[in-house]
Design a protein around this motif. Structure first.
Motif, PDB file in Angstrom:
ATOM      1  N   ASP A  21      34.961  54.909 -14.108  1.00  0.00           N
ATOM      2  CA  ASP A  21      35.115  55.055 -12.664  1.00  0.00           C
ATOM      3  C   ASP A  21      35.494  53.733 -12.020  1.00  0.00           C
ATOM      4  O   ASP A  21      35.198  52.654 -12.537  1.00  0.00           O
ATOM      5  CB  ASP A  21      33.800  55.538 -12.038  1.00  0.00           C
ATOM      6  N   ALA A  22      36.143  53.853 -10.864  1.00  0.00           N
ATOM      7  CA  ALA A  22      36.433  52.677 -10.049  1.00  0.00           C
ATOM      8  C   ALA A  22      35.282  52.483  -9.066  1.00  0.00           C
ATOM      9  O   ALA A  22      34.921  53.407  -8.338  1.00  0.00           O
ATOM     10  CB  ALA A  22      37.741  52.879  -9.292  1.00  0.00           C
ATOM     11  N   VAL A  23      34.713  51.296  -9.055  1.00  0.00           N
ATOM     12  CA  VAL A  23      33.621  50.963  -8.135  1.00  0.00           C
ATOM     13  C   VAL A  23      34.152  49.940  -7.133  1.00  0.00           C
ATOM     14  O   VAL A  23      34.664  48.881  -7.520  1.00  0.00           O
ATOM     15  CB  VAL A  23      32.406  50.381  -8.886  1.00  0.00           C
ATOM     16  N   THR A  24      34.054  50.266  -5.848  1.00  0.00           N
ATOM     17  CA  THR A  24      34.537  49.383  -4.789  1.00  0.00           C
ATOM     18  C   THR A  24      33.376  48.988  -3.895  1.00  0.00           C
ATOM     19  O   THR A  24      32.675  49.859  -3.362  1.00  0.00           O
ATOM     20  CB  THR A  24      35.621  50.093  -3.946  1.00  0.00           C
TER      21      THR A  24
ATOM     22  N   VAL B  48      30.108  46.310 -16.147  1.00  0.00           N
ATOM     23  CA  VAL B  48      31.401  46.493 -15.481  1.00  0.00           C
ATOM     24  C   VAL B  48      32.460  45.623 -16.155  1.00  0.00           C
ATOM     25  O   VAL B  48      32.147  44.698 -16.903  1.00  0.00           O
ATOM     26  CB  VAL B  48      31.329  46.149 -13.979  1.00  0.00           C
ATOM     27  N   GLU B  49      33.727  45.941 -15.852  1.00  0.00           N
ATOM     28  CA  GLU B  49      34.851  45.146 -16.358  1.00  0.00           C
ATOM     29  C   GLU B  49      35.949  45.145 -15.314  1.00  0.00           C
ATOM     30  O   GLU B  49      35.859  45.824 -14.288  1.00  0.00           O
ATOM     31  CB  GLU B  49      35.367  45.727 -17.679  1.00  0.00           C
TER      32      GLU B  49
ATOM     33  N   GLY C  69      30.082  55.069 -13.094  1.00  0.00           N
ATOM     34  CA  GLY C  69      29.949  54.343 -11.836  1.00  0.00           C
ATOM     35  C   GLY C  69      28.660  54.631 -11.099  1.00  0.00           C
ATOM     36  O   GLY C  69      28.001  53.708 -10.591  1.00  0.00           O
ATOM     37  N   ALA C  70      28.272  55.902 -11.041  1.00  0.00           N
ATOM     38  CA  ALA C  70      27.071  56.274 -10.295  1.00  0.00           C
ATOM     39  C   ALA C  70      25.829  55.606 -10.872  1.00  0.00           C
ATOM     40  O   ALA C  70      24.940  55.163 -10.135  1.00  0.00           O
ATOM     41  CB  ALA C  70      26.912  57.793 -10.293  1.00  0.00           C
ATOM     42  N   SER C  71      25.764  55.524 -12.192  1.00  0.00           N
ATOM     43  CA  SER C  71      24.605  54.898 -12.828  1.00  0.00           C
ATOM     44  C   SER C  71      24.629  53.385 -12.688  1.00  0.00           C
ATOM     45  O   SER C  71      23.568  52.736 -12.645  1.00  0.00           O
ATOM     46  CB  SER C  71      24.562  55.265 -14.312  1.00  0.00           C
ATOM     47  N   ALA C  72      25.825  52.811 -12.608  1.00  0.00           N
ATOM     48  CA  ALA C  72      25.947  51.356 -12.555  1.00  0.00           C
ATOM     49  C   ALA C  72      25.636  50.791 -11.174  1.00  0.00           C
ATOM     50  O   ALA C  72      25.170  49.652 -11.056  1.00  0.00           O
ATOM     51  CB  ALA C  72      27.345  50.933 -12.981  1.00  0.00           C
ATOM     52  N   VAL C  73      25.894  51.573 -10.121  1.00  0.00           N
ATOM     53  CA  VAL C  73      25.792  51.054  -8.755  1.00  0.00           C
ATOM     54  C   VAL C  73      24.428  50.465  -8.414  1.00  0.00           C
ATOM     55  O   VAL C  73      24.354  49.357  -7.855  1.00  0.00           O
ATOM     56  CB  VAL C  73      26.200  52.146  -7.736  1.00  0.00           C
TER      57      VAL C  73
ATOM     58  N   ALA D  86      28.136  45.783   2.356  1.00  0.00           N
ATOM     59  CA  ALA D  86      28.171  46.652   3.539  1.00  0.00           C
ATOM     60  C   ALA D  86      28.401  48.106   3.170  1.00  0.00           C
ATOM     61  O   ALA D  86      27.892  49.013   3.825  1.00  0.00           O
ATOM     62  CB  ALA D  86      29.255  46.178   4.503  1.00  0.00           C
ATOM     63  N   ALA D  87      29.183  48.356   2.121  1.00  0.00           N
ATOM     64  CA  ALA D  87      29.492  49.734   1.722  1.00  0.00           C
ATOM     65  C   ALA D  87      29.922  49.748   0.266  1.00  0.00           C
ATOM     66  O   ALA D  87      30.445  48.750  -0.258  1.00  0.00           O
ATOM     67  CB  ALA D  87      30.600  50.314   2.601  1.00  0.00           C
ATOM     68  N   VAL D  88      29.694  50.872  -0.403  1.00  0.00           N
ATOM     69  CA  VAL D  88      30.083  51.014  -1.799  1.00  0.00           C
ATOM     70  C   VAL D  88      30.619  52.420  -2.028  1.00  0.00           C
ATOM     71  O   VAL D  88      30.130  53.387  -1.454  1.00  0.00           O
ATOM     72  CB  VAL D  88      28.887  50.735  -2.744  1.00  0.00           C
TER      73      VAL D  88
END
Length: 337
Positions: free
Chosen positions: A235-238, A260-261, A277-281, A296-298
């Motif tokens: 997943d893409a995490v922003t 992450v990478e 992604g959900a587990s990494a956040v 501020a946001a993810v």
């Protein structure tokens, strides 16, 4: 031999070098099957429009070869021009004439006359929902209507290949979506080969069966949108950082984490990839918070073409656009000086 006959565009190592040694295109090769929609995706200044100028015979290549609709772009330019339609970035319509007059004049340039010209004009006005406005001066048209007329003019002589250079630049979202639908229908109904250049990621994703990402005059990756996105596992995490956050510290911290990478910083936005992604956040947020870097946001999303671009060029698409803008401003300043 048979495969070559089915290629609408066959370009080999095209190079374009301008005065002063500026290399706009650095060895681009394209093999586009007839009846397909192919996209050249890249930021402004990447070399997309220069490729189109060469393939449409408006600019001679410095080196390399290409055929379009089976005709060599250098040895048979007139045959190429008869076989193609071309819609440039800048509108080519005569705003002091009506929509119908624009279409009929364009048709006459290609040798159409009488019943054939009238029928083709009527069909295109109807296809692009311009019938009611056909006898109004084009200066009264909206931007979306003018762009539809541009495309209709490119189709009046029923070309084998249609070149669209940034076809929806300047259009509002509604007009852009309408244009996308009309282009899909054209490709489906007529079996027309369409080569479009665009700097809109969504446009390439929506329209192109295959696309090539162009960066600094070269193709960095080619494939279908789904194929290119599928190469990016996870997943893409922003993470959008707070205004007072130390963005570089946040980037360095994420870069040291194994979960992450492909960590990149774009202004105050951190981008990374994670298998889940959900587990990494939660872990990412905790680490950043402990380091005093406020988020501020993810968001977590499946791979996009922006992620593909980031992977293969080392910078985000928005960063590339900003870089191109700075280069253009510097060029203007140099000319003014």
């Amino acid at each position: 031999m048979h495969a070559a006959l089915n290629l609408a565009v066959d370009a080999r190592e095209l190079v374009k070098t301008y005065k002063g040694g500026v290399e706009a295109v650095r060895g681009i090769s394209l093999r586009i099957p007839a009846g397909s929609v192919f996209g050249l995706l890249g930021p402004n200044g990447a070399g997309k429009s220069t490729v189109v100028k060469m393939l449409t015979t408006l600019s001679a290549p410095t080196s390399g070869t290409a055929t379009v609709a089976g005709h060599d772009i250098v040895r048979e330019p007139n045959a190429v021009r008869r076989a193609i339609g071309c819609v440039a970035q800048e509108s080519g319509v005569d705003v002091q004439a009506t929509g119908r007059e624009n279409l009929m004049l364009q048709g006459r340039i290609y040798g159409l006359r009488g019943r054939e010209l009238n029928l083709q004009t009527i069909e295109l006005l109807d296809r692009f929902t311009l019938t009611e406005a056909a006898d109004r001066l084009v200066k009264t048209y909206s931007g979306g209507m003018k762009r539809k007329l541009d495309v209709a003019m490119g189709l009046i002589h029923q070309p084998q290949v249609l070149f669209l250079d940034e076809p929806t630049t300047g259009l509002d979202p509604e007009a852009r979506a309408e244009m996308w639908e009309q282009l899909r229908e054209l490709a489906w109904d007529r079996g027309l080969t369409i080569l479009l250049t665009t700097h809109y990621l969504e446009e390439a994703d929506q329209l192109a069966q295959r696309l090539a990402i162009v960066d600094r005059g070269r193709i960095v990756i080619e494939g279908s949108p789904d194929e290119l996105k599928a190469e990016l596992h996870g997943d893409a995490v922003t993470l959008e950082l707070a205004a007072d956050a130390d963005a570089e510290r946040g980037r360095d911290l994420l870069g040291s984490m194994t979960v992450v990478e492909q960590v990149a910083l774009d202004g105050r936005v951190l981008r990374a990839r994670a298998a889940d992604g959900a587990s990494a956040v939660p872990g990412l947020l905790g680490a950043l918070d402990a380091a005093g870097v406020t988020v501020a946001a993810v968001t977590v999303a499946r791979p996009s073409l922006d992620d593909v671009y980031l992977r293969h060029t080392g910078r985000s698409f928005s960063e590339a656009e900003e870089e191109a803008g700075r280069a253009k401003r510097q060029d203007r300043s140099a000319v003014a000086a």
